[in-house]
Scaffold this active site. Structure first.
Site, mmCIF file in Angstrom:
data_model
loop_
_atom_site.group_PDB
_atom_site.id
_atom_site.type_symbol
_atom_site.label_atom_id
_atom_site.label_comp_id
_atom_site.label_asym_id
_atom_site.label_seq_id
_atom_site.Cartn_x
_atom_site.Cartn_y
_atom_site.Cartn_z
ATOM 1 N N HIS A 218 0.829 -1.210 0.000
ATOM 2 C CA HIS A 218 0.000 0.000 0.000
ATOM 3 C C HIS A 218 0.859 1.253 0.000
ATOM 4 O O HIS A 218 2.072 1.219 0.230
ATOM 5 C CB HIS A 218 -0.984 -0.004 1.182
ATOM 6 C CG HIS A 218 -0.324 0.091 2.538
ATOM 7 N ND1 HIS A 218 0.032 1.281 3.111
ATOM 8 C CD2 HIS A 218 0.012 -0.874 3.438
ATOM 9 C CE1 HIS A 218 0.549 1.065 4.309
ATOM 10 N NE2 HIS A 218 0.558 -0.240 4.528
ATOM 11 N N CYS A 237 2.704 -4.753 6.981
ATOM 12 C CA CYS A 237 2.441 -4.556 5.553
ATOM 13 C C CYS A 237 3.647 -3.907 4.877
ATOM 14 O O CYS A 237 4.577 -3.453 5.537
ATOM 15 C CB CYS A 237 1.195 -3.700 5.356
ATOM 16 S SG CYS A 237 -0.353 -4.553 5.714
#
Length: 322
Positions: A218, A237
């Site tokens: 992301h 992440c």
């Protein structure tokens, strides 16, 4: 400095200086240029200063380098037979991402990965879709570790950063009307969802490859951290430095998904626009402390998660006979 001749000799051994060159103990411009190139090739701060990490890499013995190659060649064997024509490799230890199209390197970007306490896992999964202007449903662990203390100290923080709170019936709750002193993570009854916008922790786009770890690629609003050479900052992440450019090359559809069109969608603030890929693209989150450079040299990365010793011990162990 008395160590400068030894530094020259080691850099010559490694191919960064001509052997048998200047014997001076003065740290001059040619030597500084070689040190900077060495730092760049090893993912260090390119400042020309022989600090702790630069010194450690310069002092790696050939035995250590060979062992590092053995460890990472073994890791390569984990995935070498499963590679498709289009794939993304994230080298967690190198803080880099590489996108291959038809088995050729097509695009690359620096990334941030998980901290030592919240490590990015190693696995392979198939990339399914992109989501522009995403919302972020905050995991309970992050609520307890990070957000709840901030909400209790200043409830306006939730408003300023576009967090919505919902009760168990799905009704939105005003954070300014709650008695925060009575809440802990054990009795906090609300879900927390950050809305799309410039403060959103996921940034403007996320790349989803469904997995049991709830990990994905992301964007991030904390772009200043990409200036650091070691980038273990996330909760697990992978944060991509140039995510809109990555979305453009990944979708590979200039008529419908050019960079200006993607930016227009982002600027429209239309929430959660999901775009599915029309081909198979695998994402491999790998951990390689040795990798090749474009110039054909070997690049050694810090073992940020401390995984190499256990792998090396397993390679050196006597085989079991059953």
């Amino acid at each position: 400095h008395a160590n400068i001749p030894a530094v020259r000799a080691r850099l010559a051994d490694l191919g960064y200086l001509e052997p048998g060159g200047n014997p001076s103990d003065v740290y001059g411009e040619p030597l500084e240029a070689a040190v900077r190139q060495f730092q760049q090739d090893h993912g260090l701060d390119v400042d020309g200063i022989i600090g702790r990490q630069s010194y450690a890499f310069l002092n790696m013995s050939y035995r250590q380098r060979i062992d590092s190659l053995r460890v990472n060649m073994d890791r390569l064997r984990w995935v070498a037979r499963d590679i498709t024509d289009d794939f993304v490799i994230v080298n967690i230890a190198g803080f880099e991402m590489y996108y291959f199209r038809k088995l050729k390197l097509h695009w690359e970007s620096p990334v941030m990965v998980g901290t030592i306490e919240h490590q990015t896992p190693i696995f392979t999964a198939r990339l399914k879709y992109l989501e522009f202007n995403p919302i972020w449903t905050v995991p309970r662990s992050i609520i307890g570790r990070s957000l709840l203390p901030k909400f209790k100290a200043n409830p306006q923080y939730a408003v300023d950063n576009n967090y919505h709170l919902y009760d168990r019936n799905g009704r939105q709750v005003d954070p300014l009307g709650l008695e925060w002193s009575g809440y802990s993570i054990n009795n906090f009854p609300f879900s927390v969802v950050q809305q799309p916008g410039p403060q959103n922790a996921l940034g403007r786009v996320k790349f989803i490859f469904p997995n049991r770890y709830a990990v994905y690629l992301h964007d991030t609003p904390a772009r200043q951290l990409f200036s650091r050479s070691a980038r273990a900052f996330s909760s697990g992440c992978v944060r991509v430095k140039n995510p809109l450019a990555f979305a453009e090359v990944l979708l590979n559809d200039p008529d419908n998904w050019s960079l200006p069109q993607i930016e227009g969608l982002i600027d429209s603030a239309k929430p959660q626009e999901r775009v599915y890929l029309d081909r198979d693209v695998d994402v491999m989150l790998m951990y390689w402390t040795t990798s090749p450079t474009r110039g054909g040299k070997l690049q050694f990365h810090a073992d940020v998660y401390g995984k190499d010793p256990a792998t090396l011990a397993a390679l050196n162990a006597m085989p079991r006979v059953y």
